[in-house]
Design a protein around this motif. Sequence first.
Motif, PDB file in Angstrom:
ATOM      1  N   ARG A   6       0.843  -1.202   0.000  1.00 41.94           N
ATOM      2  CA  ARG A   6       0.000   0.000   0.000  1.00 41.94           C
ATOM      3  C   ARG A   6       0.878   1.252   0.000  1.00 41.94           C
ATOM      4  NH1 ARG A   6      -5.115   1.592  -1.321  1.00 41.94           N
ATOM      5  NH2 ARG A   6      -5.489   3.541  -0.296  1.00 41.94           N
ATOM      6  N   TRP A  87      -5.375   9.045   7.625  1.00 42.98           N
ATOM      7  CA  TRP A  87      -6.441   8.232   7.040  1.00 42.98           C
ATOM      8  C   TRP A  87      -6.445   8.385   5.513  1.00 42.98           C
ATOM      9  CZ3 TRP A  87     -10.651   8.328   3.959  1.00 42.98           C
ATOM     10  CH2 TRP A  87     -11.507   7.220   4.027  1.00 42.98           C
ATOM     11  N   ASP A  90      -3.634   6.461   3.840  1.00 39.32           N
ATOM     12  CA  ASP A  90      -3.832   5.015   3.824  1.00 39.32           C
ATOM     13  C   ASP A  90      -4.988   4.560   2.948  1.00 39.32           C
ATOM     14  OD1 ASP A  90      -1.724   4.776   5.571  1.00 39.32           O
ATOM     15  OD2 ASP A  90      -2.998   4.633   7.356  1.00 39.32           O
ATOM     16  N   ASN A  91      -5.904   5.457   2.573  1.00 37.36           N
ATOM     17  CA  ASN A  91      -7.119   5.007   1.912  1.00 37.36           C
ATOM     18  C   ASN A  91      -7.406   5.609   0.535  1.00 37.36           C
ATOM     19  OD1 ASN A  91      -8.550   3.228   3.983  1.00 37.36           O
ATOM     20  ND2 ASN A  91      -7.906   5.002   5.171  1.00 37.36           N
ATOM     21  N   THR A 113     -15.596   6.959   8.696  1.00 40.40           N
ATOM     22  CA  THR A 113     -14.902   6.979   9.986  1.00 40.40           C
ATOM     23  C   THR A 113     -15.823   7.215  11.176  1.00 40.40           C
ATOM     24  OG1 THR A 113     -14.442   9.357   9.846  1.00 40.40           O
ATOM     25  CG2 THR A 113     -12.791   7.850   8.913  1.00 40.40           C
ATOM     26  N   ASP A 148     -11.060   4.681  -5.432  1.00 38.80           N
ATOM     27  CA  ASP A 148     -10.970   4.665  -3.961  1.00 38.80           C
ATOM     28  C   ASP A 148     -12.183   5.376  -3.341  1.00 38.80           C
ATOM     29  OD1 ASP A 148      -8.605   3.284  -4.115  1.00 38.80           O
ATOM     30  OD2 ASP A 148      -7.339   5.026  -3.717  1.00 38.80           O
ATOM     31  N   LYS A 151     -15.293   3.204  -3.345  1.00 41.13           N
ATOM     32  CA  LYS A 151     -15.299   2.175  -2.296  1.00 41.13           C
ATOM     33  C   LYS A 151     -15.925   2.686  -0.999  1.00 41.13           C
ATOM     34  CE  LYS A 151     -11.140  -0.160  -3.912  1.00 41.13           C
ATOM     35  NZ  LYS A 151      -9.720  -0.417  -3.632  1.00 41.13           N
ATOM     36  N   LEU A 152     -15.895   4.006  -0.812  1.00 37.75           N
ATOM     37  CA  LEU A 152     -16.436   4.596   0.409  1.00 37.75           C
ATOM     38  C   LEU A 152     -17.946   4.804   0.327  1.00 37.75           C
ATOM     39  CD1 LEU A 152     -13.746   7.349   1.057  1.00 37.75           C
ATOM     40  CD2 LEU A 152     -13.923   5.101   2.124  1.00 37.75           C
TER      41      LEU A 152
END
Length: 153
Positions: A6, A87, A90-91, A113, A148, A151-152
């Motif tokens: 990652r 965050w 990482d995402n 979150t 990305d 995905k949220l």
Amino acid sequence: MTQNRRQKSWIRAVQAATDTTYSNARRRQLDWPTLAEVMVEHGRLGNFGIGVFNSPRLATEQRRAELAVEREHLRRNEDLVVKTALWLRDNITPIKTPTAGSYGVKHLIERATGTYLPNGVFIASAFIVGYPFRYDQPNVRFGMSQRDLNKLR
């Protein structure tokens, strides 16, 4: 060389987004600017976002006073800015073209979150991480991977 896939993909994405070498992108990721440095670079950044709410209706002195209050609120949220920056790192992968609006992405992160984020906190975090950006006052458009972000949802 890092073993974390990652982190490698993040460094490569930063490298592509900023047109630098791999080692410079890695250094940039590790040497993030502080909130104070970001606030100096972006003089109209406050807790609300860029500028102040309903600024055309305010006198110049009122705008300055309100911006000073908003900037102080943002300074008090420094811990939340850092947590959000970590965050984001990482995402959400950076891309070259700034298309993702800060206000919409802020809501996606809040849902993911469970933490409320003022728009300015999110914008400051994205500036710290180093996403490509374009002002769209009071919001900012950032170069963030649509995959990305999807995905949220």
